[in-house]
Design a protein around this motif. Structure first.
Motif, PDB file in Angstrom:
ATOM      1  N   GLU A 207      40.409  48.347  -3.107  1.00 56.51           N
ATOM      2  CA  GLU A 207      39.396  48.088  -4.137  1.00 56.51           C
ATOM      3  C   GLU A 207      38.602  46.830  -3.846  1.00 56.51           C
ATOM      4  N   GLU A 208      39.242  45.841  -3.241  1.00 58.74           N
ATOM      5  CA  GLU A 208      38.538  44.611  -2.881  1.00 58.74           C
ATOM      6  C   GLU A 208      37.441  44.902  -1.859  1.00 58.74           C
ATOM      7  N   ILE A 209      37.762  45.750  -0.889  1.00 68.74           N
ATOM      8  CA  ILE A 209      36.780  46.116   0.134  1.00 68.74           C
ATOM      9  C   ILE A 209      35.648  46.921  -0.509  1.00 68.74           C
ATOM     10  N   ARG A 210      35.999  47.827  -1.387  1.00 68.82           N
ATOM     11  CA  ARG A 210      34.973  48.641  -2.045  1.00 68.82           C
ATOM     12  C   ARG A 210      34.067  47.775  -2.927  1.00 68.82           C
ATOM     13  N   ASN A 211      34.631  46.842  -3.639  1.00 69.27           N
ATOM     14  CA  ASN A 211      33.816  45.984  -4.502  1.00 69.27           C
ATOM     15  C   ASN A 211      32.789  45.195  -3.708  1.00 69.27           C
ATOM     16  N   TYR A 212      33.184  44.771  -2.508  1.00 68.92           N
ATOM     17  CA  TYR A 212      32.213  44.101  -1.642  1.00 68.92           C
ATOM     18  C   TYR A 212      31.044  45.050  -1.341  1.00 68.92           C
ATOM     19  N   SER A 213      31.350  46.308  -1.071  1.00 61.92           N
ATOM     20  CA  SER A 213      30.324  47.302  -0.756  1.00 61.92           C
ATOM     21  C   SER A 213      29.367  47.510  -1.916  1.00 61.92           C
ATOM     22  N   ILE A 214      29.920  47.608  -3.120  1.00 62.46           N
ATOM     23  CA  ILE A 214      29.096  47.831  -4.304  1.00 62.46           C
ATOM     24  C   ILE A 214      28.072  46.716  -4.466  1.00 62.46           C
ATOM     25  N   LYS A 215      28.486  45.497  -4.226  1.00 63.07           N
ATOM     26  CA  LYS A 215      27.604  44.339  -4.427  1.00 63.07           C
ATOM     27  C   LYS A 215      26.565  44.170  -3.321  1.00 63.07           C
ATOM     28  N   ASN A 216      26.867  44.655  -2.113  1.00 62.91           N
ATOM     29  CA  ASN A 216      26.036  44.269  -0.972  1.00 62.91           C
ATOM     30  C   ASN A 216      25.411  45.407  -0.165  1.00 62.91           C
TER      31      ASN A 216
END
Length: 365
Positions: A340-349
């Motif tokens: 989820e941490e990796i995915r959250n980075y994707s959502i933001k950037n």
């Protein structure tokens, strides 16, 4: 703003699946930016405008003629047209002329530039394709408003560019579920796409061959999803190196079946040999892997991704085998990072919305 998106692809053709996914992401982003978008393309050898069938066709290669004839019959008022470029021909030029005469601002997206290295110059068809393309592209300046591109060029064919990067539609890439296998015993890699030389998957296979020369504590498996010209070469290499136990060719997979495969994957393999295509590419797979919550291996500087992230495994661009021992050591350090941490980075950037804003800004000037 009313926009018509025109693409000479067939959504149901296996080699166009990746491109279709990208285009749908762009359209979703434009709609999120309050644009009304009509989508003209091919689906299962039928010319489609959104969900309406306009005409059945026999040959995909004659698509520009049918797309042109379809636009002639569409009476909608468009502020802009966004055309995805797949080599120019006479009807491509006629399509752009027609839109220009109607007062439509025409933007042509050239996903890869320069693209000549993608054409086989040793065949009559390739030579003819280059000849026609050279003639038509010299005439585009009069009718094309801007060219959108992931390349570094300020101008292409004498036309000012809008520089974008490949983004992703987050809704298309669900977060992977926790895998069932023990990553202290086996690490699973995945490569996916319309298989081509510049993906450099041979570097992984050769690296695995070198790795398995020694006694190993952790097995590495490589799953290759997709079809394409390079598949035969990769299969032969796998056979010649006796790697069939560890390299698996799954063919084209989509939807839930593909999602289930990703649930068991630990690392995504993006392009490792872009120099073989002459540069100008902006691979989208790296973003898709991160969106699903898995680390990536790549051998180029991705302009959207923070290359210092611990789950971004950068390799030098070359023909040499990938050192799989180093990959394992890098993976051990990030194994406990939550997907989820990796995915959250994707959502933001990494969203398409951030990229298509650049196009809308230029259109609104």
């Amino acid at each position: 703003m009313n926009i018509i998106y025109v693409a000479r692809i067939d959504e149901d053709y296996s080699l166009d699946l990746g491109v279709a996914k990208k285009i749908n992401g762009q359209i979703s982003a434009l709609e999120a930016l309050y644009c009304n978008v009509d989508y003209l393309r091919i689906k299962n050898k039928k010319i489609m405008l959104n969900d309406i069938e306009l005409k059945e066709i026999k040959y995909r290669r004659l698509a520009y003629r049918h797309l042109y004839n379809s636009i002639k019959r569409i009476n909608n008022q468009f502020d802009a047209a966004y055309l995805r470029y797949v080599r120019a021909d006479y009807f491509f030029l006629k399509t752009i002329k027609l839109l220009y005469k109607r007062g439509v601002k025409v933007i042509v997206e050239i996903p890869t530039y320069p693209y000549i290295t993608e054409i086989n110059k040793k065949t009559v068809r390739g030579i003819l394709e280059i000849f026609i393309d050279n003639i038509i592209t010299r005439l585009l300046k009069k009718y094309v408003f801007k060219i959108s591109t992931t390349s570094k060029y300020e101008e292409i064919f004498g036309i000012e560019t809008i520089k974008i990067n490949n983004g992703i539609d987050m809704n298309s890439f669900p977060l992977k579920n926790k895998s069932n296998h023990d990553t202290t015993k086996v690490i699973k890699l995945i490569g996916i796409g319309n298989l081509a030389r510049w993906h450099g998957y041979d570097r992984i296979i050769k690296g695995m061959f070198e790795y398995y020369k020694e006694n190993v504590d952790i097995n590495i498996e490589f799953y290759i999803v997709g079809e394409g010209n390079e598949k035969v070469n990769l299969e032969k290499l796998t056979h010649d190196l006796n790697m069939q136990k560890y390299v698996h060719f799954l063919g084209v997979k989509t939807g839930t079946e593909l999602d289930n495969i990703f649930d068991e994957m630990d690392i995504g393999v993006s392009s490792l040999a872009l120099f073989r295509a002459g540069g100008g590419h902006d691979p989208i797979k790296s973003k898709e892997f991160l969106a699903r919550g898995i680390p990536i291996i790549l051998a180029y500087q991705d302009l959207l991704i923070d290359m210092s992230l611990p789950y971004v495994f950068f390799e030098e661009e070359s023909n040499s085998p990938i050192d799989m021992k180093k990959i394992i050591e890098k993976y051990k350090k990030v194994r406990t990072i939550d997907s989820e941490e990796i995915r959250n980075y994707s959502i933001k950037n990494l969203s398409w919305e951030n990229q298509m804003k650049k196009v809308i800004k230029v259109l609104e000037r």
